[in-house]
Design an enzyme around this catalytic site. Structure first.
Site, PDB file in Angstrom:
ATOM      1  CE  LYS A 287     -35.375  23.427 -50.542  1.00  0.00           C
ATOM      2  NZ  LYS A 287     -35.401  24.534 -49.612  1.00  0.00           N
TER       3      LYS A 287
ATOM      4  CG  HIS B 233     -45.965  31.430 -85.244  1.00  0.00           C
ATOM      5  ND1 HIS B 233     -46.437  31.381 -86.530  1.00  0.00           N
ATOM      6  CD2 HIS B 233     -45.974  32.746 -84.884  1.00  0.00           C
ATOM      7  CE1 HIS B 233     -46.694  32.610 -86.948  1.00  0.00           C
ATOM      8  NE2 HIS B 233     -46.434  33.461 -85.963  1.00  0.00           N
TER       9      HIS B 233
ATOM     10  CD  GLU C 292     -41.363  29.516 -54.061  1.00  0.00           C
ATOM     11  OE1 GLU C 292     -40.569  28.717 -54.546  1.00  0.00           O
ATOM     12  OE2 GLU C 292     -40.997  30.532 -53.441  1.00  0.00           O
TER      13      GLU C 292
HETATM   14  O1  PA5 Z   1     -39.123  32.562 -52.446  1.00  0.00           O
HETATM   15  C1  PA5 Z   1     -38.460  31.780 -51.788  1.00  0.00           C
HETATM   16  O2  PA5 Z   1     -38.353  31.875 -50.561  1.00  0.00           O
HETATM   17  C2  PA5 Z   1     -37.669  30.663 -52.455  1.00  0.00           C
HETATM   18  O3  PA5 Z   1     -37.879  30.573 -53.808  1.00  0.00           O
HETATM   19  C3  PA5 Z   1     -36.204  30.878 -52.227  1.00  0.00           C
HETATM   20  O4  PA5 Z   1     -35.825  32.098 -52.800  1.00  0.00           O
HETATM   21  C4  PA5 Z   1     -35.373  29.747 -52.837  1.00  0.00           C
HETATM   22  O5  PA5 Z   1     -35.841  28.511 -52.393  1.00  0.00           O
HETATM   23  C5  PA5 Z   1     -33.913  29.902 -52.445  1.00  0.00           C
HETATM   24  O6  PA5 Z   1     -33.775  29.930 -51.061  1.00  0.00           O
HETATM   25  P1  PA5 Z   1     -32.506  30.520 -50.355  1.00  0.00           P
HETATM   26  O7  PA5 Z   1     -32.384  31.938 -50.704  1.00  0.00           O
HETATM   27  O8  PA5 Z   1     -32.748  30.309 -48.893  1.00  0.00           O
HETATM   28  O9  PA5 Z   1     -31.323  29.708 -50.846  1.00  0.00           O
END
Ligand code: PA5
Length: 446
Positions: free
Chosen positions: A422, A308, A287
């Site tokens: 989303k 394996h 990310e």
């Molecule tokens: O690193 C990030 O910001 C994302 O992976 C969030 O943790 C994830 O989308 C969950 O978001 P939230 O904590 O707002 O529900």
């Protein structure tokens, strides 16, 4: 150092000169973190978090954890992405992937809201039958669909079970002032914990997001923070030409390899307890770096199991990957291979040897085989399997990720790409406000 980078298996592929040539880029990246003037600088709160955290809340986390331990058999952690991966990784690393099956005086812990599976939810609901249950819903934005749906279901369960006492079984971790979850929690009177403004989800394991579930599992959160404090002190240094700082070396090496076409990084471990840590790492790097058409694709394998299955590909498939191997120096098991006087399986050459020694040897043999196959290997050696070492390693990867992302030229702290699915999902499900998109998407699917 608690974590060392051994470069012997990467130097056949990257020369000292190449590494040294990266110094100006590493310096520029380190300056951006230090001066807080790079892209996404508003989300650098993790950088001094090991010392600059809310001590009052930290104490409250411990009190809440004790209360949860006393009052429930099952603790459900509801969250997705950075809101669950860190705590799950730490619990499995320090306790076990089979934590729930261990003899213990702490509640069983399950994770929910990290998928949209009806069967997973059914199963958890069944597990909760006849048990005392507490939940911790975690969402920084307070609006993420997966945890919000799970929260709805578990709230209903708790309200049926505990009536007006349900509130005492609900713990919320969210933004200090924004979001639906915050508003609702304030009205309902749930005990709440804060995801600090300047800390993004994937960097939040050392905030209440990770610490409350970790403390419920009986893990020493002071020691975990202590390890991160040490890493913060040892890794926020001025970069030098010898690359004595392993975070700078790791960040530089992975960027050099990427520029050579090694666009896949595989995090390798030799312990089943590290599998979820790999998942946490994948989110952190995927990310943070995968944007603007750039970045390494982070993958992981658990050896020797995956030798394996994926070992063949790594040895002889497309030469587009490199490995980062995580080794634990001090074994925490003295399990030995028994002797068999009949030597039916011909394995008596292993009699009396520790499993740890055989595992270490499997790692050495694999390192050599893979570099012979053209796969560079960065070896990271962690001192042991302890709270302190894990806290150190968490901070190491966070810091190196920021440096590496800045070298790459991206904003390591945003995740704009996560929104695309989303929006489509909302539109297809008919969420008010998405009407135009709904028609267009349905037309494409038909
Ligand atoms: O690193 C990030 O910001 C994302 O992976 C969030 O943790 C994830 O989308 C969950 O978001 P939230 O904590 O707002 O529900």
């Amino acid at each position: 150092m608690t974590l060392k980078l051994d470069d012997r298996f990467v130097t056949p592929f990257v020369s000292e000169d190449e590494l040294r040539a990266m110094l100006p880029e590493v310096k520029a990246a380190a300056d951006k973190v230090k001066n807080r003037d790079g892209k996404g600088a508003d989300f650098l709160g993790w950088q001094d978090l090991p010392v600059n955290y809310d001590k009052e809340e930290f104490a409250r986390i411990k009190i809440a954890a004790e209360k949860i331990k006393k009052s429930c058999d099952v603790f459900i952690v509801i969250g997705i992405g950075g809101s669950y991966l860190g705590s799950r990784a730490v619990i499995e690393f320090l306790k076990s992937p089979r934590y729930n099956l261990l003899k213990k005086d702490t509640p069983d812990i399950y994770f929910s809201g990290c998928n949209i599976s009806g069967s997973d939810l059914d199963e958890l609901m069944e597990i909760c039958e006849g048990k005392d249950v507490c939940i911790n819903v975690i969402s920084k934005s307070g609006t993420t669909t997966e945890p919000a749906v799970a929260f709805r279901c578990f709230r209903e369960l708790l309200e049926k079970k505990y009536k007006n006492k349900a509130t005492e079984h609900i713990f919320v971790t969210t933004d200090k002032s924004r979001g639906t979850l915050k508003e609702f929690s304030t009205k309902a009177g749930f005990e709440t914990f804060v995801v600090p403004d300047a800390v993004g989800g994937r960097y939040s394991v050392l905030t209440a997001v990770g610490l409350l579930p970790i403390a419920v599992a009986g893990i020493d959160i002071d020691a975990l923070m202590g390890g991160a404090q040490l890493a913060m002190k040892e890794l926020n240094t001025e970069p030098d030409a010898e690359f004595t700082n392993p975070a700078y070396k790791y960040a530089a090496l992975r960027n050099i390899l990427l520029r050579r076409g090694k666009c896949i990084e595989t995090l390798v471990d030799y312990e089943p307890y590290a599998v979820m840590f790999n998942e946490w790492w994948k989110q952190l790097y995927g990310e943070s770096e995968g944007k603007d058409g750039r970045g390494l694709f982070p993958t992981s394998v658990n050896f020797s199991t995956d030798l394996h299955s994926l070992g063949q590909y790594i040895q002889q498939g497309q030469r587009t990957l490199f490995e980062t191997v995580l080794a634990i120096d001090k074994a925490d098991s003295d399990a030995k291979i028994p002797n068999d006087p009949a030597n039916i399986d011909g394995l008596n050459f292993l009699s009396g040897k520790q499993m740890a020694e055989v595992n270490e040897t499997a790692m050495k043999g694999t390192l050599l085989a893979h570099i012979d196959g053209g796969v560079p290997n960065i070896l990271l050696r962690l001192a042991d399997r302890s709270e302190k070492s894990l806290g150190y390693m968490i901070y190491f990867f966070e810091y190196a990720c920021a440096i590496s992302g800045y070298i790459l030229g991206v904003n390591p702290f945003d995740q704009p790409g996560v929104e695309a699915y989303k929006k489509n999902m909302f539109a297809l499900l008919g969420k008010p406000g998405y009407e135009e998109m709904t028609e267009a998407l349905r037309a494409r699917l038909n």
